[in-house]
Design an enzyme around this catalytic site. Structure first.
Site, PDB file in Angstrom:
ATOM      1  N   ASP A   1       2.291  -6.920   2.516  1.00 38.18           N
ATOM      2  CA  ASP A   1       1.102  -6.127   2.873  1.00 38.18           C
ATOM      3  C   ASP A   1       1.523  -4.865   3.627  1.00 38.18           C
ATOM      4  O   ASP A   1       0.919  -4.480   4.635  1.00 38.18           O
ATOM      5  CB  ASP A   1       0.067  -6.937   3.651  1.00 38.18           C
ATOM      6  CG  ASP A   1      -1.291  -6.242   3.670  1.00 38.18           C
ATOM      7  OD1 ASP A   1      -1.434  -5.169   3.040  1.00 38.18           O
ATOM      8  OD2 ASP A   1      -2.222  -6.760   4.322  1.00 38.18           O
TER       9      ASP A   1
ATOM     10  N   HIS B   1      -9.543  -9.956  -1.024  1.00 37.45           N
ATOM     11  CA  HIS B   1      -9.409  -9.656   0.405  1.00 37.45           C
ATOM     12  C   HIS B   1     -10.568 -10.405   1.058  1.00 37.45           C
ATOM     13  O   HIS B   1     -11.702  -9.921   1.082  1.00 37.45           O
ATOM     14  CB  HIS B   1      -9.512  -8.140   0.630  1.00 37.45           C
ATOM     15  CG  HIS B   1      -9.530  -7.733   2.069  1.00 37.45           C
ATOM     16  ND1 HIS B   1      -8.435  -7.217   2.704  1.00 37.45           N
ATOM     17  CD2 HIS B   1     -10.515  -7.781   3.004  1.00 37.45           C
ATOM     18  CE1 HIS B   1      -8.743  -6.937   3.968  1.00 37.45           C
ATOM     19  NE2 HIS B   1     -10.001  -7.280   4.176  1.00 37.45           N
TER      20      HIS B   1
ATOM     21  N   PHE C   1      -6.047  -0.534  10.938  1.00 39.57           N
ATOM     22  CA  PHE C   1      -5.379  -1.834  10.755  1.00 39.57           C
ATOM     23  C   PHE C   1      -4.183  -1.668   9.819  1.00 39.57           C
ATOM     24  O   PHE C   1      -4.287  -0.977   8.805  1.00 39.57           O
ATOM     25  CB  PHE C   1      -6.351  -2.836  10.117  1.00 39.57           C
ATOM     26  CG  PHE C   1      -7.503  -3.224  11.002  1.00 39.57           C
ATOM     27  CD1 PHE C   1      -7.393  -4.310  11.853  1.00 39.57           C
ATOM     28  CD2 PHE C   1      -8.698  -2.508  10.982  1.00 39.57           C
ATOM     29  CE1 PHE C   1      -8.463  -4.692  12.673  1.00 39.57           C
ATOM     30  CE2 PHE C   1      -9.767  -2.871  11.791  1.00 39.57           C
ATOM     31  CZ  PHE C   1      -9.651  -3.967  12.644  1.00 39.57           C
ATOM     32  N   GLY C   2      -3.097  -2.331  10.123  1.00 41.56           N
ATOM     33  CA  GLY C   2      -1.993  -2.372   9.164  1.00 41.56           C
ATOM     34  C   GLY C   2      -0.640  -2.133   9.795  1.00 41.56           C
ATOM     35  O   GLY C   2      -0.516  -1.459  10.819  1.00 41.56           O
TER      36      GLY C   2
ATOM     37  N   HIS D   1       0.858  -1.190   0.000  1.00 39.42           N
ATOM     38  CA  HIS D   1       0.000   0.000   0.000  1.00 39.42           C
ATOM     39  C   HIS D   1       0.890   1.233   0.000  1.00 39.42           C
ATOM     40  O   HIS D   1       1.618   1.477   0.971  1.00 39.42           O
ATOM     41  CB  HIS D   1      -0.905   0.018   1.239  1.00 39.42           C
ATOM     42  CG  HIS D   1      -1.875  -1.119   1.276  1.00 39.42           C
ATOM     43  ND1 HIS D   1      -3.142  -1.026   0.751  1.00 39.42           N
ATOM     44  CD2 HIS D   1      -1.751  -2.384   1.745  1.00 39.42           C
ATOM     45  CE1 HIS D   1      -3.762  -2.195   0.903  1.00 39.42           C
ATOM     46  NE2 HIS D   1      -2.936  -3.030   1.493  1.00 39.42           N
ATOM     47  N   LEU D   2       0.856   1.962  -1.092  1.00 38.68           N
ATOM     48  CA  LEU D   2       1.471   3.291  -1.120  1.00 38.68           C
ATOM     49  C   LEU D   2       0.304   4.228  -0.826  1.00 38.68           C
ATOM     50  O   LEU D   2      -0.828   3.919  -1.180  1.00 38.68           O
ATOM     51  CB  LEU D   2       2.082   3.554  -2.496  1.00 38.68           C
ATOM     52  CG  LEU D   2       3.178   2.548  -2.909  1.00 38.68           C
ATOM     53  CD1 LEU D   2       3.615   2.782  -4.345  1.00 38.68           C
ATOM     54  CD2 LEU D   2       4.377   2.644  -1.964  1.00 38.68           C
TER      55      LEU D   2
ATOM     56  N   ASN E   1      -6.379   1.199  -2.805  1.00 45.04           N
ATOM     57  CA  ASN E   1      -7.147   1.959  -1.803  1.00 45.04           C
ATOM     58  C   ASN E   1      -6.464   3.277  -1.439  1.00 45.04           C
ATOM     59  O   ASN E   1      -6.115   3.543  -0.299  1.00 45.04           O
ATOM     60  CB  ASN E   1      -7.432   1.114  -0.547  1.00 45.04           C
ATOM     61  CG  ASN E   1      -6.185   0.605   0.164  1.00 45.04           C
ATOM     62  OD1 ASN E   1      -5.097   0.581  -0.398  1.00 45.04           O
ATOM     63  ND2 ASN E   1      -6.339   0.228   1.420  1.00 45.04           N
TER      64      ASN E   1
END
Ligand code: DOR
Ligand code: ZN
Length: 446
Positions: A310, A184, A328-329, A67-68, A99
């Site tokens: 991720d 997902h 989250f992440g 995810h950038l 996203n």
């Protein structure tokens, strides 16, 4: 003409079944020659010599799940800072999830990402297009336009495509261009309000749980839809023993499904949530020891095709909220290789060769990108890694703009000393070329 000769390293190139002490000659943007004792040969005349003795020489690694936060949240990660973090971690190619803000559901966003990535010269970014417009789960995106613009796959990652009919159509349409749909897998109603894995620790800690069933019902559904449509399905961040069994059975039946697992689901468990540290808050949630064991077995027997980070940057002030409100992440580009080497390869779960395959040629095949292969004639994306050097993870010194790693203070083996992207040095002797210094290169040699 630029010419670099990498000598004395252990070349590990699973795409070509090579695991041997060899020299590699890079000429302009390509791998020109691979062989023994090239330094004495005429072809190498005039080349700048790079001594890789005691190190491994691998294809630039490929991370198919990043995810950038660009466009939209440049404070958390830009395309450039993401590529820096990638290079630092040994990755020269990353695929980025849609996203962002705006969502990657239009050709213009794909163009923007490609343009920004090209400008840095640090590596390759492959955009993943949204399955549904605005990730809203209501209408399919213009997959044809997105493919034409350069999307390598489609996903609503971060959200599940809850409408089964839409998922069916996505699998049907994407097969026109032979692109995978990355699922997902998280049933929204089952997971609603959940914070961590549902089980002993969610009860003890008083946090609402997310049942393994939330993942497994969607994995099962999507496998059934892949069988129905013949479309290509890739399950992102698989986290439970039950999901693994579903994928194993689907593969046995010849259904077109692949899957990935993250380092955190291979190494951490819900027990790590004891301190309510939000850096361990991630989706899917960290599961149990039994799940970790099952995933490790899946790595061993090849049911798991890919290891992906991720990488999910989040601002510090957002992660520092009460547990229920924190996003989250966790970030992973700079720790994935070291974690896999230290916790998986060195502990005898899989070989270094297998681990590199799952971080290079395997994801490249799924995305159908010409990466993860340093055979002669290929574009010279290369990583040189000192697998004996140890580095302590210092969250304040990472290349990423965010610092939400749960691995602060961990000692990880494996330090990336050199990176080449299309024959251009990006990192040389631990230092970023083009003036930008790596913030914390201080390998402790053991
Ligand atoms: O933990 C996660 N963070 N899981 C996801 O699927 C999305 C990601 C994000 O974008 O922050
Ligand atoms: Zn993700």
């Amino acid at each position: 003409m630029s010419k670099y000769l990498v000598i004395g390293g252990q070349v590990i190139d699973p795409a070509n079944h090579i695991d041997a002490k060899l020299d590699v000659l890079i000429e302009d943007d390509r791998i020109a020659v691979t062989g023994k004792s090239l330094a004495n040969k005429k072809v190498a005349a005039g080349a700048e010599v790079i001594d890789a003795s005691g190190k491994i020489v691998t294809p630039g690694l490929v991370d198919m799940h990043v995810h950038l936060r660009d466009p939209g949240r440049a404070d958390e990660e830009t395309i450039e800072s993401g590529l820096h973090a990638a290079a630092r971690g040994g990755f020269t190619s990353i695929a980025c999830m849609p996203n962002t803000d705006p969502v990657t559901d239009a050709a213009s966003v794909i163009e923007y990402i490609k343009h920004q990535a090209r400008d840095t010269g640090f590596g390759n970014v492959y955009p993943i297009g949204a399955v549904t417009q605005g990730l809203a789960g209501e209408r399919l995106s213009e997959m044809g336009d997105l493919t034409k613009a350069g999307a390598v796959a489609f996903s609503d990652d971060g959200k599940c495509v809850m409408n089964a009919q839409l998922m069916r159509r996505a699998l049907e349409y994407s097969s026109i261009w032979n692109k995978p749909i990355i699922s997902h897998a998280e049933e929204a109603d089952l997971a609603r309000g959940g914070q961590i894995n549902e089980g002993y620790w969610s009860t003890i800690l008083g946090l609402k749980g997310i049942s393994p069933a939330a993942e497994e019902v969607i994995v099962a559904r999507d496998i059934i839809l892949a069988k129905l449509t013949g479309g290509r399905l890739h399950i992102a961040h698989l986290s439970t023993a039950g999901s693994l069994e579903l994928v194993r059975k689907a593969k046995e039946q010849g259904i077109n499904v692949t899957c990935e697992v993250t380092p955190h689901h291979l190494i951490l468990t819900d027990e790590n949530l004891q301190g309510y540290d939000t850096n361990f808050k991630v989706k899917p949630p960290l599961r149990t020891k039994e799940d970790v064991e099952a995933l490790r077995q899946g790595l061993r027997d090849g049911v798991i095709d890919v290891i992906a980070s991720d990488h999910a940057p989040h601002a510090r002030h957002e992660k520092e909220m009460e547990f229920d409100y924190a996003p989250f992440g966790l970030i992973g580009l700079e720790t994935t290789f070291g974690l896999i080497l230290t916790e998986i390869v060195d502990k005898g779960i899989i070989s270094l060769n297998e681990a590199i395959a799952k971080m290079s040629i395997n994801p490249s095949k799924i995305l159908e990108i010409p990466k993860g292969n340093i055979g002669v004639g290929n574009v010279a994306d290369l990583a040189i890694i000192d697998t004996n050097a140890l580095l302590e993870v210092d969250p304040s010194k990472l290349e990423s703009r965010s610092s939400n790693t749960p691995y602060g203070g961990w000692m990880l083996k494996g330090v990336v000393t050199d990176i080449f992207s299309a024959g251009n040095p990006v990192i040389r002797d631990g230092v970023f070329v083009k003036g930008k210094k790596m913030k914390s290169f201080s390998g402790v040699f053991i």
